[in-house]
Design a protein around this motif. Structure first.
Motif, PDB file in Angstrom:
ATOM      1  N   ILE A 142      -1.101 -18.063 -12.812  1.00 31.48           N
ATOM      2  CA  ILE A 142      -1.254 -16.805 -12.085  1.00 31.48           C
ATOM      3  C   ILE A 142       0.086 -16.359 -11.530  1.00 31.48           C
ATOM      4  CG2 ILE A 142      -3.634 -17.359 -11.461  1.00 31.48           C
ATOM      5  CD1 ILE A 142      -2.621 -17.991  -8.648  1.00 31.48           C
ATOM      6  N   HIS A 143       0.215 -15.051 -11.389  1.00 32.46           N
ATOM      7  CA  HIS A 143       1.364 -14.432 -10.737  1.00 32.46           C
ATOM      8  C   HIS A 143       0.910 -13.890  -9.381  1.00 32.46           C
ATOM      9  CE1 HIS A 143       4.019 -14.454 -14.325  1.00 32.46           C
ATOM     10  NE2 HIS A 143       2.879 -14.353 -14.980  1.00 32.46           N
ATOM     11  N   THR A 144       1.725 -14.063  -8.390  1.00 33.76           N
ATOM     12  CA  THR A 144       1.369 -13.635  -7.029  1.00 33.76           C
ATOM     13  C   THR A 144       2.171 -12.421  -6.562  1.00 33.76           C
ATOM     14  OG1 THR A 144       2.967 -15.183  -6.066  1.00 33.76           O
ATOM     15  CG2 THR A 144       0.730 -15.988  -6.406  1.00 33.76           C
ATOM     16  N   ALA A 145       2.958 -11.815  -7.449  1.00 35.40           N
ATOM     17  CA  ALA A 145       3.858 -10.737  -7.028  1.00 35.40           C
ATOM     18  C   ALA A 145       3.080  -9.533  -6.498  1.00 35.40           C
ATOM     19  CB  ALA A 145       4.761 -10.319  -8.190  1.00 35.40           C
ATOM     20  N   ASP A 146       2.017  -9.094  -7.206  1.00 34.85           N
ATOM     21  CA  ASP A 146       1.252  -7.920  -6.764  1.00 34.85           C
ATOM     22  C   ASP A 146       0.581  -8.172  -5.415  1.00 34.85           C
ATOM     23  OD1 ASP A 146       1.983  -6.642  -9.081  1.00 34.85           O
ATOM     24  OD2 ASP A 146       0.147  -7.191 -10.163  1.00 34.85           O
ATOM     25  N   LEU A 147       0.037  -9.349  -5.242  1.00 38.46           N
ATOM     26  CA  LEU A 147      -0.596  -9.687  -3.968  1.00 38.46           C
ATOM     27  C   LEU A 147       0.433  -9.752  -2.850  1.00 38.46           C
ATOM     28  CD1 LEU A 147      -3.095 -10.460  -2.380  1.00 38.46           C
ATOM     29  CD2 LEU A 147      -2.819 -12.812  -3.183  1.00 38.46           C
ATOM     30  N   VAL A 148       1.606 -10.259  -3.136  1.00 37.39           N
ATOM     31  CA  VAL A 148       2.669 -10.324  -2.128  1.00 37.39           C
ATOM     32  C   VAL A 148       3.099  -8.924  -1.708  1.00 37.39           C
ATOM     33  CG1 VAL A 148       5.080 -10.974  -1.789  1.00 37.39           C
ATOM     34  CG2 VAL A 148       3.489 -12.612  -2.782  1.00 37.39           C
ATOM     35  N   ILE A 149       3.216  -8.018  -2.655  1.00 38.86           N
ATOM     36  CA  ILE A 149       3.599  -6.635  -2.332  1.00 38.86           C
ATOM     37  C   ILE A 149       2.548  -5.984  -1.440  1.00 38.86           C
ATOM     38  CG2 ILE A 149       3.981  -4.349  -3.325  1.00 38.86           C
ATOM     39  CD1 ILE A 149       5.189  -5.726  -5.759  1.00 38.86           C
ATOM     40  N   SER A 150       1.273  -6.193  -1.759  1.00 35.83           N
ATOM     41  CA  SER A 150       0.205  -5.625  -0.943  1.00 35.83           C
ATOM     42  C   SER A 150       0.212  -6.213   0.466  1.00 35.83           C
ATOM     43  CB  SER A 150      -1.141  -5.878  -1.623  1.00 35.83           C
ATOM     44  OG  SER A 150      -2.203  -5.357  -0.852  1.00 35.83           O
ATOM     45  N   LEU A 151       0.422  -7.513   0.569  1.00 31.73           N
ATOM     46  CA  LEU A 151       0.498  -8.136   1.890  1.00 31.73           C
ATOM     47  C   LEU A 151       1.679  -7.610   2.688  1.00 31.73           C
ATOM     48  CD1 LEU A 151      -0.338 -11.867   1.048  1.00 31.73           C
ATOM     49  CD2 LEU A 151      -1.730 -10.312   2.413  1.00 31.73           C
ATOM     50  N   ARG A 152       2.820  -7.470   2.041  1.00 28.09           N
ATOM     51  CA  ARG A 152       4.004  -6.996   2.750  1.00 28.09           C
ATOM     52  C   ARG A 152       3.797  -5.582   3.283  1.00 28.09           C
ATOM     53  NH1 ARG A 152       7.926  -7.803  -1.046  1.00 28.09           N
ATOM     54  NH2 ARG A 152       7.631  -5.717  -1.916  1.00 28.09           N
ATOM     55  N   SER A 153       3.194  -4.710   2.489  1.00 24.62           N
ATOM     56  CA  SER A 153       2.946  -3.333   2.940  1.00 24.62           C
ATOM     57  C   SER A 153       1.985  -3.311   4.124  1.00 24.62           C
ATOM     58  CB  SER A 153       2.387  -2.506   1.779  1.00 24.62           C
ATOM     59  OG  SER A 153       3.295  -2.473   0.694  1.00 24.62           O
ATOM     60  N   PHE A 154       0.938  -4.120   4.068  1.00 26.11           N
ATOM     61  CA  PHE A 154      -0.039  -4.142   5.157  1.00 26.11           C
ATOM     62  C   PHE A 154       0.571  -4.693   6.439  1.00 26.11           C
ATOM     63  CE2 PHE A 154      -3.169  -6.601   7.578  1.00 26.11           C
ATOM     64  CZ  PHE A 154      -4.051  -5.596   7.923  1.00 26.11           C
ATOM     65  N   ILE A 155       1.335  -5.767   6.329  1.00 34.70           N
ATOM     66  CA  ILE A 155       1.921  -6.388   7.522  1.00 34.70           C
ATOM     67  C   ILE A 155       2.929  -5.450   8.178  1.00 34.70           C
ATOM     68  CG2 ILE A 155       3.365  -8.295   8.316  1.00 34.70           C
ATOM     69  CD1 ILE A 155       2.029 -10.016   6.150  1.00 34.70           C
ATOM     70  N   ARG A 156       3.758  -4.792   7.388  1.00 35.11           N
ATOM     71  CA  ARG A 156       4.728  -3.854   7.960  1.00 35.11           C
ATOM     72  C   ARG A 156       4.024  -2.668   8.610  1.00 35.11           C
ATOM     73  NH1 ARG A 156      10.022  -4.470   6.702  1.00 35.11           N
ATOM     74  NH2 ARG A 156      10.374  -2.271   7.175  1.00 35.11           N
ATOM     75  N   SER A 157       2.935  -2.203   8.007  1.00 41.26           N
ATOM     76  CA  SER A 157       2.201  -1.094   8.603  1.00 41.26           C
ATOM     77  C   SER A 157       1.522  -1.523   9.904  1.00 41.26           C
ATOM     78  CB  SER A 157       1.165  -0.579   7.607  1.00 41.26           C
ATOM     79  OG  SER A 157       0.369   0.431   8.191  1.00 41.26           O
ATOM     80  N   ALA A 158       0.970  -2.755   9.943  1.00 42.82           N
ATOM     81  CA  ALA A 158       0.314  -3.237  11.154  1.00 42.82           C
ATOM     82  C   ALA A 158       1.305  -3.446  12.289  1.00 42.82           C
ATOM     83  CB  ALA A 158      -0.430  -4.535  10.858  1.00 42.82           C
ATOM     84  N   LEU A 159       2.544  -3.772  11.966  1.00 43.30           N
ATOM     85  CA  LEU A 159       3.571  -3.976  12.985  1.00 43.30           C
ATOM     86  C   LEU A 159       4.389  -2.720  13.263  1.00 43.30           C
ATOM     87  CD1 LEU A 159       4.883  -7.499  11.884  1.00 43.30           C
ATOM     88  CD2 LEU A 159       3.292  -6.961  13.733  1.00 43.30           C
ATOM     89  N   ASP A 160       3.968  -1.583  12.711  1.00 42.07           N
ATOM     90  CA  ASP A 160       4.655  -0.294  12.918  1.00 42.07           C
ATOM     91  C   ASP A 160       6.123  -0.366  12.492  1.00 42.07           C
ATOM     92  OD1 ASP A 160       2.353   0.886  13.936  1.00 42.07           O
ATOM     93  OD2 ASP A 160       2.799   0.257  15.991  1.00 42.07           O
ATOM     94  N   LEU A 161       6.369  -1.029  11.369  1.00 36.69           N
ATOM     95  CA  LEU A 161       7.737  -1.136  10.862  1.00 36.69           C
ATOM     96  C   LEU A 161       8.061  -0.085   9.817  1.00 36.69           C
ATOM     97  CD1 LEU A 161       7.983  -5.028  10.514  1.00 36.69           C
ATOM     98  CD2 LEU A 161       8.822  -3.587  12.371  1.00 36.69           C
ATOM     99  N   GLY A 162       7.063   0.615   9.313  1.00 43.98           N
ATOM    100  CA  GLY A 162       7.313   1.611   8.298  1.00 43.98           C
ATOM    101  C   GLY A 162       7.438   0.973   6.922  1.00 43.98           C
ATOM    102  N   PRO A 163       7.355   1.772   5.868  1.00 42.72           N
ATOM    103  CA  PRO A 163       7.464   1.225   4.509  1.00 42.72           C
ATOM    104  C   PRO A 163       8.882   0.775   4.196  1.00 42.72           C
ATOM    105  CG  PRO A 163       7.383   3.624   4.439  1.00 42.72           C
ATOM    106  CD  PRO A 163       7.156   3.239   5.873  1.00 42.72           C
ATOM    107  N   MET A 164       8.989  -0.009   3.135  1.00 48.43           N
ATOM    108  CA  MET A 164      10.310  -0.446   2.684  1.00 48.43           C
ATOM    109  C   MET A 164      11.106   0.749   2.173  1.00 48.43           C
ATOM    110  SD  MET A 164      10.687  -3.717   3.125  1.00 48.43           S
ATOM    111  CE  MET A 164      12.033  -4.068   2.020  1.00 48.43           C
ATOM    112  N   PRO A 165      12.416   0.773   2.417  1.00 49.24           N
ATOM    113  CA  PRO A 165      13.232   1.876   1.884  1.00 49.24           C
ATOM    114  C   PRO A 165      13.163   1.937   0.365  1.00 49.24           C
ATOM    115  CG  PRO A 165      14.443   0.629   3.542  1.00 49.24           C
ATOM    116  CD  PRO A 165      13.192  -0.145   3.261  1.00 49.24           C
ATOM    117  N   ALA A 166      13.191   3.143  -0.148  1.00 45.62           N
ATOM    118  CA  ALA A 166      13.051   3.325  -1.597  1.00 45.62           C
ATOM    119  C   ALA A 166      14.240   2.770  -2.371  1.00 45.62           C
ATOM    120  CB  ALA A 166      12.868   4.812  -1.914  1.00 45.62           C
TER     121      ALA A 166
END
Length: 222
Positions: A142-166
């Motif tokens: 299995i690859h965990t990259a997609d799940l890691v990206i989803s977790l990172r987006s949720f955690i940053r949003s929950a901590l009011d950090l904003g999305p990653m820079p493009a």
């Protein structure tokens, strides 16, 4: 105001007592409501903190590596033994090398992280984690990259950090490479053996000194 009577001191006293009771009741009800709301808010904050703590730990487990092998090997030790037995015609014991030990430790850590995500993750997290768990149970890497990206987006949003820079280019992430327990155990055993050997040498030296002193006493007595 019609019920208030200030024509006599008895009426004024009764009116003031009534106003005091009504005011105390209003203040008490307000304090009770505020305490209830505050307790509920504190309980929700604790739940959110525990959820974030668990998901952050799962993120570190699933996405703590940027190089090397970024897939999870689902092979269990019993599968290795069955393969060896099928090849040799008899059950055989598998020598646990450092590579197989590390792979199994990574797989165990990933399984625990997927279980935590299925318990506390969002709908998208549960869907991705469920697919990864199904692939692992079926014996597929299995690859965990997609799940890691989803977790990172949720955690940053929950901590009011904003999305990653493009303009930030993040490579694919894989599970954290764990340290093998066998190597640590051998190192500690070697250190313990060297200390024990030093004590034995010291004991031998003390025995030699005592033997020499015994011989000198025997010569003087003769």
């Amino acid at each position: 105001m019609r019920s208030m009577d200030f024509s006599s001191w008895q009426g004024a006293m009764t009116t003031l007592i009534g106003l005091a009771v009504i005011t105390l009741l209003g203040v008490g009800i307000r304090i009770l409501i505020m305490q209830t709301v505050q307790q509920r808010r504190e309980r929700m904050n604790r739940q959110i903190n525990e959820r974030l703590k668990t998901l952050i730990a799962a993120y570190r487990t699933l996405g703590g590596s940027f190089t090397g092998q970024l897939t999870v090997d689902p092979t269990h030790l019993r599968d290795l033994r069955e393969r060896a037995g099928a090849e040799d015609g008899a059950p055989a014991l598998i020598s646990e090398s450092a590579g197989s030990e590390r792979s199994r430790r990574i797989r165990d850590a990933v399984e625990a992280a997927l279980a935590d995500i299925l318990l506390l993750g969002t709908e998208e997290h549960c869907r991705l984690a469920g697919q990864a768990a199904a692939d692992m149970a079926a014996g597929r890497p299995i690859h965990t990259a997609d799940l890691v990206i989803s977790l990172r987006s949720f955690i940053r949003s929950a901590l009011d950090l904003g999305p990653m820079p493009a303009d930030v280019m993040i490579p694919l992430q894989g599970p954290t490479r764990t340290q093998g327990s066998a190597a640590r155990g051998r190192g500690e055993a070697d250190r313990g053996g060297s200390k024990g050997g030093g004590g034995g040498d010291a004991g031998g030296a003390g025995f030699g000194v005592g033997l020499g002193m015994g011989r000198k006493d025997a010569d003087h007595a003769g």
